[in-house]
Design an enzyme around this catalytic site. Sequence first.
Site, PDB file in Angstrom:
ATOM      1  N   GLY A   1     -32.893 -18.567 -24.302  1.00 24.68           N
ATOM      2  CA  GLY A   1     -31.939 -18.033 -25.266  1.00 24.68           C
ATOM      3  C   GLY A   1     -32.608 -17.760 -26.595  1.00 24.68           C
ATOM      4  NE  ARG A   2     -31.482 -22.389 -29.435  1.00 27.50           N
ATOM      5  CZ  ARG A   2     -31.701 -23.676 -29.635  1.00 27.50           C
ATOM      6  NH1 ARG A   2     -31.545 -24.191 -30.831  1.00 27.50           N
ATOM      7  NH2 ARG A   2     -32.078 -24.459 -28.631  1.00 27.50           N
TER       8      ARG A   2
ATOM      9  CB  CYS B   1     -18.852 -20.752 -24.816  1.00 30.73           C
ATOM     10  SG  CYS B   1     -18.770 -20.285 -26.552  1.00 30.73           S
TER      11      CYS B   1
ATOM     12  CG  ASN C   1     -29.991 -22.421 -21.255  1.00 28.53           C
ATOM     13  OD1 ASN C   1     -28.877 -22.620 -21.734  1.00 28.53           O
ATOM     14  ND2 ASN C   1     -30.904 -21.712 -21.879  1.00 28.53           N
ATOM     15  N   GLY C   2     -32.250 -24.543 -22.148  1.00 20.45           N
ATOM     16  CA  GLY C   2     -32.210 -25.403 -23.324  1.00 20.45           C
ATOM     17  C   GLY C   2     -33.594 -25.746 -23.819  1.00 20.45           C
ATOM     18  CG  ASP C   3     -34.287 -27.691 -26.855  1.00 22.41           C
ATOM     19  OD1 ASP C   3     -33.625 -26.893 -27.550  1.00 22.41           O
ATOM     20  OD2 ASP C   3     -34.162 -28.926 -26.924  1.00 22.41           O
TER      21      ASP C   3
ATOM     22  N   PRO D   1     -27.335 -15.391 -21.597  1.00 23.50           N
ATOM     23  CG  PRO D   1     -25.377 -16.396 -20.806  1.00 23.50           C
ATOM     24  CD  PRO D   1     -26.862 -16.394 -20.634  1.00 23.50           C
ATOM     25  CG  MET D   2     -28.155 -15.809 -26.358  1.00 23.55           C
ATOM     26  SD  MET D   2     -29.677 -15.982 -27.309  1.00 23.55           S
ATOM     27  CE  MET D   2     -30.744 -14.814 -26.479  1.00 23.55           C
TER      28      MET D   2
ATOM     29  CD  GLN E   1     -21.645 -16.276 -19.994  1.00 21.80           C
ATOM     30  OE1 GLN E   1     -21.417 -15.986 -21.163  1.00 21.80           O
ATOM     31  NE2 GLN E   1     -22.297 -17.362 -19.630  1.00 21.80           N
TER      32      GLN E   1
HETATM   33  C1  LIG Z   1     -26.638 -16.163 -30.817  1.00 21.17           C
HETATM   34  C2  LIG Z   1     -26.230 -16.909 -29.570  1.00 21.17           C
HETATM   35  C3  LIG Z   1     -25.204 -16.417 -28.787  1.00 21.17           C
HETATM   36  C4  LIG Z   1     -24.836 -17.076 -27.603  1.00 21.17           C
HETATM   37  N1  LIG Z   1     -23.870 -16.528 -26.815  1.00 21.17           N
HETATM   38  C5  LIG Z   1     -23.620 -17.083 -25.587  1.00 21.17           C
HETATM   39  C6  LIG Z   1     -22.772 -16.434 -24.648  1.00 21.17           C
HETATM   40  O1  LIG Z   1     -22.241 -15.339 -24.880  1.00 21.17           O
HETATM   41  N2  LIG Z   1     -22.565 -17.058 -23.445  1.00 21.17           N
HETATM   42  C7  LIG Z   1     -23.162 -18.259 -23.133  1.00 21.17           C
HETATM   43  O2  LIG Z   1     -22.968 -18.779 -22.027  1.00 21.17           O
HETATM   44  N3  LIG Z   1     -23.986 -18.869 -23.998  1.00 21.17           N
HETATM   45  C8  LIG Z   1     -24.246 -18.299 -25.188  1.00 21.17           C
HETATM   46  N4  LIG Z   1     -25.158 -18.880 -26.017  1.00 21.17           N
HETATM   47  C9  LIG Z   1     -25.881 -20.082 -25.551  1.00 21.17           C
HETATM   48  C10 LIG Z   1     -27.204 -19.664 -24.871  1.00 21.17           C
HETATM   49  O3  LIG Z   1     -26.977 -18.857 -23.738  1.00 21.17           O
HETATM   50  C11 LIG Z   1     -28.004 -20.896 -24.431  1.00 21.17           C
HETATM   51  O4  LIG Z   1     -27.275 -21.606 -23.473  1.00 21.17           O
HETATM   52  C12 LIG Z   1     -28.315 -21.846 -25.579  1.00 21.17           C
HETATM   53  O5  LIG Z   1     -28.732 -21.152 -26.739  1.00 21.17           O
HETATM   54  C13 LIG Z   1     -29.407 -22.852 -25.174  1.00 21.17           C
HETATM   55  O6  LIG Z   1     -30.572 -22.175 -24.786  1.00 21.17           O
HETATM   56  P1  LIG Z   1     -31.840 -22.028 -25.785  1.00 21.17           P
HETATM   57  O7  LIG Z   1     -32.239 -23.423 -26.201  1.00 21.17           O
HETATM   58  O8  LIG Z   1     -32.879 -21.329 -24.949  1.00 21.17           O
HETATM   59  O9  LIG Z   1     -31.365 -21.227 -26.961  1.00 21.17           O
HETATM   60  C14 LIG Z   1     -25.505 -18.260 -27.215  1.00 21.17           C
HETATM   61  C15 LIG Z   1     -26.526 -18.756 -28.024  1.00 21.17           C
HETATM   62  C16 LIG Z   1     -26.904 -18.096 -29.171  1.00 21.17           C
HETATM   63  C17 LIG Z   1     -28.039 -18.643 -30.004  1.00 21.17           C
END
Ligand SMILES: Cc1cc2nc3c(=O)[nH]c(=O)nc-3n(C[C@H](O)[C@H](O)[C@H](O)COP(=O)(O)O)c2cc1C
Length: 317
Positions: free
Chosen positions: A225-226, A101, A201-203, A21-22, A72
């Site tokens: 995510g990213r 969050c 999740n993460g990295d 979710p982003m 979400q």
């Molecule tokens: C632009 C952006 C928006 C995000 N929005 C949400 C969100 O709406 N809900 C949520 O649970 N996490 C949100 N996150 C966190 C991501 O879901 C994820 O947990 C976090 O970026 C770590 O994963 P990654 O290392 O793959 O980026 C957001 C992250 C980014 C970068």
Amino acid sequence: MKPKPLKIDNLKIDTPLILAPMCDVSRAPYRLLCKEFGAGLAYSEMLEAGKFKMDRKQFDDFIEEERPVGAQIVGNNADNIKSLVESIQDKVDIIDFNAGCSKRRYIARKWGGWFSGHPEELGKILSKTRDFVNLPLTVKVRLGMNRKEPEIFRILELCEDIGIDAIAIHARFVAHNYLDKADWNLLKKIKDVANIPVIANGDIFSAKDAVRAFQETGCDAVMIGRGAMGNPFVFSDAKLAIAGKDYPKEHSLEERLSAFSRFLSYYKKYSQKQNFAEIKAQATWFTVGAPGTRKLRVDIQKAKNEDELMHILKLGS
Ligand SMILES: Cc1cc2nc3c(=O)[nH]c(=O)nc-3n(C[C@H](O)[C@H](O)[C@H](O)COP(=O)(O)O)c2cc1C
């Protein structure tokens, strides 16, 4: 190493690769694109319980073609969560509760990541939510508020008692935001004792990372995510990689722009926003990763309208 399909309650997800979710990213057009590229599941950006009913236009609707899809929800008032769930439950397959969050304004309201540091309060709101959610219910959490208080094991225990169907863990503490590396070692320890599916999740930025995350954590699925922003290829590559197949080591600018074109057509069809700044941001993300495109991204920023953008990208509008 071939991860098994993910089962969240009675829902079978063939490919255990999940779009995180982003906000402003995991909206209908991009979710659909990632699903087509190989994500087994996509979660929506967080939908605020309470706000949603009043201001429906700010969120994209869910679309049939993207299913299975998760919605979400962020909030802390069971009545508001219930009315939000009731308004979307026919269009989605999973409800996810955001307990991770780290935005300050959410923490201040005792929303989102605040719950990662307050397991008993999380348990209370999840119990109430479980009572009225008839769909599979998942939770997305962090490891705790800070490293001194890793609440995650207590959170897992509560989730299992309450009947939560899977837990997605962003392997960082709320206080650390993105400052340190995601702690996959701790993820493995959690997975070792978990009785419900654990989503790592993460990295995870690449197919190689996805394979490594499965191997090192033993988790049931990975959430990206990213690494998925402007990069739906991470799903097509990772899908091949986890099946033990060769996958492309890079994607050309042409391929990336073709994916952007497809995204744009979905954006026009499904997005409530129709916001040119958002289109430009997406165009920028889609070009990252193609060598020698820095100047292109500078030019994208200069575009004043869609015609100019299409001209810069050499795409027919
Ligand atoms: C632009 C952006 C928006 C995000 N929005 C949400 C969100 O709406 N809900 C949520 O649970 N996490 C949100 N996150 C966190 C991501 O879901 C994820 O947990 C976090 O970026 C770590 O994963 P990654 O290392 O793959 O980026 C957001 C992250 C980014 C970068």
